[in-house]
Design an enzyme around this catalytic site. Structure first.
Site, mmCIF file in Angstrom:
data_model
loop_
_atom_site.group_PDB
_atom_site.id
_atom_site.type_symbol
_atom_site.label_atom_id
_atom_site.label_comp_id
_atom_site.label_asym_id
_atom_site.label_seq_id
_atom_site.Cartn_x
_atom_site.Cartn_y
_atom_site.Cartn_z
ATOM 1 C CG ASP B 27 -1.720 1.230 1.396
ATOM 2 O OD1 ASP B 27 -2.321 1.635 0.383
ATOM 3 O OD2 ASP B 27 -1.762 1.792 2.503
ATOM 4 C CG ASP B 29 -1.719 8.161 0.434
ATOM 5 O OD1 ASP B 29 -0.744 8.915 0.549
ATOM 6 O OD2 ASP B 29 -2.691 8.421 -0.301
ATOM 7 C CE LYS B 224 -4.982 -1.085 -0.968
ATOM 8 N NZ LYS B 224 -3.861 -0.435 -0.268
ATOM 9 C CG ASP B 249 -1.942 2.692 6.260
ATOM 10 O OD1 ASP B 249 -2.301 2.148 5.193
ATOM 11 O OD2 ASP B 249 -2.443 3.750 6.684
#
EC number: 3.1.3.41
Lengths: 301, 301
Positions: B27, B29, B224, B249
């Site tokens: 991922d 960000d 996702k 995250d």
């Protein structure tokens, strides 16, 4: 469906219905008019009810207009009402903030919504920010605008309603405030859509939903079918609930609101709820149903 | 918590972790950067992984940028990636529309979102309307604009993602289309927020939520943790799921996504999910957790 719904289709049924009630509470959009289009025989029906000595109270979840501004909307349709016959969700919010919450004079309410909310809060002496402020009404928010968003401890509450001028910057700013749990989160109402121009367009609940989704918080709602709004109306108008009837076009707000308050209920089929929804097992049913409000007059004349 | 989470805090634990995987899905960000701020030792970690022969795949729910535009974002941070190493939710949506749905060439997709969605759909030969069209980006919609909204049978699908230029007119127009059940309703992703400038601002799920609330419909999500996105990634990159690790995250998107796909999972604590959320009983847990991605490099150097 465990409760029966009486459909009004004859003059005798109209008379029987009218004999039961002294006070009539009306939803407006979808009952009196649809968007900018007056529904048939509405003016005649309201005049007829007044002539029979009935008291009329216009209850609306429309938060975009103050009660004063709303009288102009009635006048445009040839309906004469006083500001004090109107009970809107912006006014309900102002009453709740000032009388129930005793909202502190040194704090401000951040408004996500239109001028009606600013005006009603100003009338009870509450300071507001946001609302129609042009600096938040820009569709092109810069990276700097977003970077500069910060929790403002002078904002004690976020009040969200229908906002035809919603922007990403407004959503983000309101979110940053309610991410702090000490900021109160209120909604004028949570109707997901509202009827206008023969369509269902996004309602206050859709705008409020952006803050619910992004914050995970649920607001206190001050519109129908919230008990807080009914309590305020009863306190102001002091009617006997059993002799009062809520007239509306929507099962899950108007009719639920009337039932929860112990009032009679009349569903009109000129708005959101279709007659077919009464078949099956709706979560709430009206005591009476009629094709349109104007038929109360038409059946007798 | 029935599953154990291994926290990586020593060089030996890093080596043990790396030995298990050949492919790393990241991922972006909250893992590589936070908004416009590169996270520490990320460039070194990615170069180190490449030097160990690992394959890197950058999976992002960010729908606002096309894969091509996204390479510039990497370059700005000093990270060299090719367009084909990137798998974004706008691209995932384009693949789903063209390959899974075989979206008809004579129909159009109404986009609620940014240029990245337009670009990826154009690349697979799908016609689009809406998106960055200035006529829908006006904050002052007139009564006439709203009255003129009508179902357009040439629009076969509404695709909604994060839209920094959301307006009431856009919401209302998209709603009118999906009120017709034959119009497909797709979302690039449904993250309620995204991390930027050290804050959580409204995400695609908040914009998509306006259409969910107002229409009562639920979209197919192509980001996702949707299985549709994982299937597309596996088809393109042909990796062995057991030898691949999803790094993210956020428990409810990244980690859920990796677990559902049968991959290993590494949670970094530089984004949405805080370590305290692993206590108690989270709905999904990662196999590994580390304070930040860059620690993989730092512990060994």
């Amino acid at each position: 469906m465990t409760q029966t719904v009486a459909k009004i289709t004859t003059p005798a049924q109209v008379e029987e219905f009218l004999a039961q009630y002294d006070d009539f509470l009306f939803d407006c959009d979808g009952v009196l008019w649809s968007g900018n289009h007056l529904l048939p025989s509405v003016v005649e029906t309201l005049e007829f009810l007044r002539s029979r000595g009935k008291r009329l109270i216009f209850v609306t979840n429309n938060s975009t207009k103050s009660r004063k501004a709303y009288t102009s909307k009635f006048a445009k349709f040839g309906i004469t009402v006083s500001k004090d016959e109107i009970f809107g969700s912006a006014y309900s919010s102002a009453i709740y903030l000032s009388q129930v919450l005793k909202f502190p004079k040194d704090k401000k309410v951040l408004i996500v919504g239109e001028a009606g909310m600013e005006e009603e809060l100003a009338e009870v002496g509450i300071q507001t920010v946001g609302g129609t402020d042009p600096s938040l009404r820009k569709v092109e928010a810069s990276d700097e605008d977003l970077a500069n968003l910060a929790y403002d401890p002078t904002i004690g509450a976020v009040l969200c309603g229908l906002d035809f001028h919603i922007t990403y910057l407004k959503m983000a700013n309101a979110l940053v405030q309610i991410q702090n749990p000490s900021t109160l989160f209120l909604a004028t109402n949570i109707d997901s859509t509202f009827p206008t121009h023969g369509k269902l367009l996004p309602g206050a609940g859709t705008i409020v939903g952006t803050l619910v989704t992004s914050s995970g918080r649920t607001p206190v709602s001050l519109g129908k079918p919230s008990g807080a709004m009914m309590d305020s109306i009863k306190a102001k108008f002091k009617f006997d609930a059993e002799r009062a009837c809520m007239v509306g076009d929507r099962l899950n707000t108007d009719i639920a609101f009337g039932r929860a308050g112990g009032l009679g209920t009349l569903l009109v089929l000129t708005g959101v709820t279709k007659e077919s929804e009464l078949e099956g097992e709706p979560p709430v049913v009206p005591a009476y149903v009629i094709d349109k409000l104007g038929s109360l007059y038409e059946y007798l004349h």
